[in-house]
Design a protein around this motif. Structure first.
Motif, PDB file in Angstrom:
ATOM      1  N   THR A 177       0.819  -1.214   0.000  1.00 21.29           N
ATOM      2  CA  THR A 177       0.000   0.000   0.000  1.00 21.29           C
ATOM      3  C   THR A 177       0.855   1.268   0.000  1.00 21.29           C
ATOM      4  O   THR A 177       0.365   2.348  -0.363  1.00 21.29           O
ATOM      5  CB  THR A 177      -0.932   0.012   1.218  1.00 21.29           C
ATOM      6  OG1 THR A 177      -0.155  -0.171   2.416  1.00 21.29           O
ATOM      7  CG2 THR A 177      -1.968  -1.098   1.125  1.00 21.29           C
ATOM      8  N   ASP A 257      -3.734   5.338   6.505  1.00 19.18           N
ATOM      9  CA  ASP A 257      -4.200   4.013   6.096  1.00 19.18           C
ATOM     10  C   ASP A 257      -3.123   3.280   5.304  1.00 19.18           C
ATOM     11  O   ASP A 257      -2.870   2.094   5.519  1.00 19.18           O
ATOM     12  CB  ASP A 257      -5.471   4.137   5.255  1.00 19.18           C
ATOM     13  CG  ASP A 257      -6.718   4.350   6.108  1.00 19.18           C
ATOM     14  OD1 ASP A 257      -6.637   4.152   7.336  1.00 19.18           O
ATOM     15  OD2 ASP A 257      -7.763   4.730   5.552  1.00 19.18           O
ATOM     16  N   LEU A 258      -2.482   4.002   4.380  1.00 16.93           N
ATOM     17  CA  LEU A 258      -1.493   3.370   3.509  1.00 16.93           C
ATOM     18  C   LEU A 258      -0.210   3.026   4.258  1.00 16.93           C
ATOM     19  O   LEU A 258       0.354   1.936   4.054  1.00 16.93           O
ATOM     20  CB  LEU A 258      -1.165   4.312   2.349  1.00 16.93           C
ATOM     21  CG  LEU A 258      -2.319   4.629   1.382  1.00 16.93           C
ATOM     22  CD1 LEU A 258      -1.884   5.700   0.387  1.00 16.93           C
ATOM     23  CD2 LEU A 258      -2.771   3.383   0.646  1.00 16.93           C
ATOM     24  N   TYR A 261      -1.416   1.225   8.511  1.00 26.01           N
ATOM     25  CA  TYR A 261      -2.346   0.119   8.695  1.00 26.01           C
ATOM     26  C   TYR A 261      -2.477  -0.778   7.483  1.00 26.01           C
ATOM     27  O   TYR A 261      -3.329  -1.680   7.479  1.00 26.01           O
ATOM     28  CB  TYR A 261      -3.720   0.685   9.100  1.00 26.01           C
ATOM     29  CG  TYR A 261      -3.629   1.693  10.214  1.00 26.01           C
ATOM     30  CD1 TYR A 261      -2.998   1.373  11.419  1.00 26.01           C
ATOM     31  CD2 TYR A 261      -4.136   2.980  10.070  1.00 26.01           C
ATOM     32  CE1 TYR A 261      -2.887   2.299  12.442  1.00 26.01           C
ATOM     33  CE2 TYR A 261      -4.027   3.920  11.095  1.00 26.01           C
ATOM     34  CZ  TYR A 261      -3.399   3.573  12.275  1.00 26.01           C
ATOM     35  OH  TYR A 261      -3.288   4.497  13.287  1.00 26.01           O
ATOM     36  N   ALA A 262      -1.652  -0.537   6.446  1.00 32.17           N
ATOM     37  CA  ALA A 262      -1.638  -1.370   5.240  1.00 32.17           C
ATOM     38  C   ALA A 262      -3.046  -1.559   4.680  1.00 32.17           C
ATOM     39  O   ALA A 262      -3.451  -2.653   4.287  1.00 32.17           O
ATOM     40  CB  ALA A 262      -0.999  -2.728   5.535  1.00 32.17           C
ATOM     41  N   THR A 263      -3.802  -0.454   4.643  1.00 35.59           N
ATOM     42  CA  THR A 263      -5.184  -0.490   4.188  1.00 35.59           C
ATOM     43  C   THR A 263      -5.372   0.521   3.066  1.00 35.59           C
ATOM     44  O   THR A 263      -4.871   1.643   3.144  1.00 35.59           O
ATOM     45  CB  THR A 263      -6.142  -0.125   5.349  1.00 35.59           C
ATOM     46  OG1 THR A 263      -5.934  -1.044   6.423  1.00 35.59           O
ATOM     47  CG2 THR A 263      -7.592  -0.176   4.892  1.00 35.59           C
ATOM     48  N   VAL A 264      -6.103   0.124   2.039  1.00 36.04           N
ATOM     49  CA  VAL A 264      -6.422   1.052   0.956  1.00 36.04           C
ATOM     50  C   VAL A 264      -7.570   1.949   1.403  1.00 36.04           C
ATOM     51  O   VAL A 264      -8.595   1.442   1.885  1.00 36.04           O
ATOM     52  CB  VAL A 264      -6.816   0.294  -0.323  1.00 36.04           C
ATOM     53  CG1 VAL A 264      -7.212   1.262  -1.436  1.00 36.04           C
ATOM     54  CG2 VAL A 264      -5.672  -0.593  -0.779  1.00 36.04           C
ATOM     55  N   PRO A 265      -7.425   3.251   1.315  1.00 37.78           N
ATOM     56  CA  PRO A 265      -8.517   4.152   1.713  1.00 37.78           C
ATOM     57  C   PRO A 265      -9.803   3.842   0.969  1.00 37.78           C
ATOM     58  O   PRO A 265      -9.790   3.309  -0.147  1.00 37.78           O
ATOM     59  CB  PRO A 265      -7.978   5.543   1.346  1.00 37.78           C
ATOM     60  CG  PRO A 265      -6.500   5.376   1.354  1.00 37.78           C
ATOM     61  CD  PRO A 265      -6.236   3.990   0.874  1.00 37.78           C
ATOM     62  N   SER A 266     -10.914   4.201   1.579  1.00 46.02           N
ATOM     63  CA  SER A 266     -12.218   3.932   0.985  1.00 46.02           C
ATOM     64  C   SER A 266     -12.426   4.757  -0.277  1.00 46.02           C
ATOM     65  O   SER A 266     -11.746   5.766  -0.505  1.00 46.02           O
ATOM     66  CB  SER A 266     -13.325   4.242   1.986  1.00 46.02           C
ATOM     67  OG  SER A 266     -13.354   5.638   2.277  1.00 46.02           O
TER      68      SER A 266
END
Length: 298
Positions: A177, A257-258, A261-266
């Motif tokens: 990410t 997020d990137l 938390y290794a998460t792709v934003p909404s």
């Protein structure tokens, strides 16, 4: 009394235009683009010279956001317990402080671009948008070493301060990410450029407004969830909703997020941030261009 024959010289006026006249927007943007090499070279020289008098020189480009982050960490993370409920609070704070400082400097310094460049405006003919754009370019050059420092700290702080990480104290992994971070940074750059253009025109006639902008920037700092989570305001739905559409909150939320938390934003975050960035850049460019003829008068 001598009489000399008079010779009438006809000068073609097809390519002539008034010096202070506002050219069409496409022509204006083309002239601005043609000066890009000068803007970059001048900005680089100004950044180097601005720290030459300091003993540590350009190291202050990294030290300033680091010291700001340390002060905010002690105040909000330890004294006011702003870290409650936030996973990896040191990284959360570092991302917020470093990225917010870039945009706020573009805004504050951009508000002084026209008033500070008045002698240049009255001496030469050039697209006045060069001045606020040059401010943004200077801030980009200043931000590059700070950005590298931020990424290193994001990886190392959970190891150095495991008690504040609220999780397994291991090094932050380089998730895929992270590759999307440049997209967020480009959108933030567009947003910051639009803000600089708007602020430059707002303060062109009333330079005192630069002080008001600097004060409002402090309120914006607290409204962008730099130090704490906006979930603290969940009991205040109107305030919570306003904070969620704050463009700088969208920048920080996407970057966290990137990176953390290794998460792709909404999709909503991407759409909101893109709308703010592109919209403000277009509005700022057109509005600044419409005031082109007035910047050298006051």
């Amino acid at each position: 009394m001598s009489t000399r024959p008079r010779h009438v010289v006809v000068v073609p006026t097809d390519d002539l235009s008034p010096v202070l006249a506002r050219p069409p927007l496409p022509v204006y943007l083309r002239r601005l683009w043609h000066r890009r090499h000068f803007v970059v070279a001048d900005s680089r020289a100004r950044v180097v010279s601005s720290n030459r008098a300091n003993l540590l020189g350009s190291i202050w480009l990294v030290l300033n956001p680091l010291l700001d982050g340390a002060v905010y960490f002690v105040l909000f993370g330890l004294v006011l317990t702003g870290s409650r409920g936030i996973e990896n609070y040191p990284g959360y704070l570092i991302v917020g402080v470093f990225l917010f400082q870039f945009t706020i400097q573009c805004l504050v310094q951009g508000s002084r671009a026209i008033s500070g460049g008045r002698p240049l405006i009255r001496s030469f003919s050039f697209p006045r948008a060069v001045l606020p754009v040059a401010v943004v370019v200077r801030q980009v050059i200043r931000f590059l070493p700070a950005l590298i420092t931020m990424l290193v700290l994001v990886m190392l702080l959970p190891v150095a301060l495991p008690s504040m990480a609220d999780g397994d104290p291991v090094r932050q992994p380089l998730a895929w990410t992270w590759l999307l971070l440049p997209v967020v940074l480009v959108l933030q750059l567009l947003l910051s450029t639009g803000l600089a253009l708007v602020a430059a025109r707002v303060t062109a006639r009333i330079p005192d407004l630069t002080q008001i902008i600097a004060i409002l920037a402090r309120f914006w700092l607290y409204a962008s969830a730099v130090f704490f989570s906006i979930d603290r305001f969940a009991d205040y739905p109107v305030l919570h909703a306003v904070m969620q559409v704050n463009p700088m909150y969208l920048v920080l939320d996407a970057a966290r997020d990137l990176l953390l938390y290794a998460t792709v934003p909404s999709a909503g975050t991407w759409a909101g941030l893109t709308a703010w960035s592109v919209g403000l850049l277009v509005v700022g460019t057109v509005w600044f261009w419409r005031g082109e003829e007035s910047y050298g008068r006051s």
